[in-house]
Design an enzyme around this catalytic site. Sequence first.
Site, mmCIF file in Angstrom:
data_model
loop_
_atom_site.group_PDB
_atom_site.id
_atom_site.type_symbol
_atom_site.label_atom_id
_atom_site.label_comp_id
_atom_site.label_asym_id
_atom_site.label_seq_id
_atom_site.Cartn_x
_atom_site.Cartn_y
_atom_site.Cartn_z
ATOM 1 N N PRO A 6 -0.176 2.295 2.571
ATOM 2 C CA PRO A 6 1.036 3.171 2.586
ATOM 3 C C PRO A 6 1.549 3.441 1.234
ATOM 4 C CG PRO A 6 1.095 1.104 4.104
ATOM 5 C CD PRO A 6 -0.237 1.037 3.330
ATOM 6 N N GLU A 7 2.093 4.540 0.938
ATOM 7 C CA GLU A 7 2.447 5.254 -0.397
ATOM 8 C C GLU A 7 4.184 5.119 -0.419
ATOM 9 O OE1 GLU A 7 0.320 8.614 -1.634
ATOM 10 O OE2 GLU A 7 -1.331 8.116 -0.265
ATOM 11 N N LYS A 52 5.054 0.766 -4.269
ATOM 12 C CA LYS A 52 4.418 0.462 -3.122
ATOM 13 C C LYS A 52 4.720 -1.004 -2.602
ATOM 14 C CE LYS A 52 0.545 3.657 -4.386
ATOM 15 N NZ LYS A 52 -1.067 3.766 -4.419
ATOM 16 N N ARG A 110 -11.087 6.302 -6.285
ATOM 17 C CA ARG A 110 -10.555 6.733 -4.890
ATOM 18 C C ARG A 110 -11.087 8.025 -4.423
ATOM 19 N NH1 ARG A 110 -6.037 4.308 -3.135
ATOM 20 N NH2 ARG A 110 -6.398 5.028 -1.170
#
Length: 324
Positions: free
Chosen positions: A2-3, A50, A301
């Site tokens: 989740p951002e 976050k 990422r």
Amino acid sequence: MPEGPSVRKFQLLTSPFVGQVVAKVGGSSRKLNVNDLNALRLQDSQVHGKNLYLAFVAAQGPLGPTAEETVLQREAISEAHSPAQGEQGQVCSPHPHNEELQELQHSRAEAPDGAEGPGNWLRFHFGLFGSVRANEFSRANRANKRGDWKDPVPRLVLHFESGGFLVFYNCRMLWCSSPRADPASDILSVEFHRGRALRALRAPDPICYTLLDQRYFSGLGNIIKNEILYQARIHPLAQGSLLPLSDLEHLLDCAVQFSSEWLHNKLRGQGLHPQVYQKEQCPLGHPLMKGTFGPPGGFKRLTWWCPQCQPAVLPGDGEPSPVT
């Protein structure tokens, strides 16, 4: 994982329970003694980047605890969480995925001295598919690899005296003395410091590294990174110092606008429709490239980009943006 926009929504789900007393607790967490939350009052709910933070105080005390009550609260928590009973600073999952472990190490490295330890704030950092639900449990929407329809197991369930309840899934929880917060770095905060963020973008580093640096872009995650780089037509490995200042300002505008629109869509129950994230073609029909990028020895990422819409920038191309 989740951002910022998702965690903002989680905070909005918890805020109606502020002021209520925990009547019963449950959950599968092995690193948090969930029984410590029994009979405590949820005093506050905050989100920073976050991370979600919930403050708890003794139910019989006022909503704003006195200094003496705060000390007693911390002493009680410290005794309840001796090294023999659990390590509060560790991850909730005994076998986290490699990517989650990398992010945990990355987030720990950013913590200022003294930020963690016994306190009345419970910090939540969500892993893959982590979520918060109010007055409902998550149900399986498909079978697992073994063909079983098994509902997700919550890490923590808080039942309140009012009859409502909160459910937390796939998260790491630890007690801390206060929220680790810097509103000036939060892309969804009205206090977001554009000047400081712009200076960070002008460093001689690949732009995709800088965007995920939570010291300057708290709440900005991999989805936002990929989408705004495409919107701004910037190659992910372009060095910020080689880009025109106008391009960096446009990228910053994209970051704030995309994050805000994503949050608003979430609050309206609308899904995200990415242009390049996990796609094979860009909206113009060009094939996308995919690579794994990150600083040496740091967090890496997956990145998607269009070589035609986001051409590489080499030294001498265009007007450089000097570092100040």
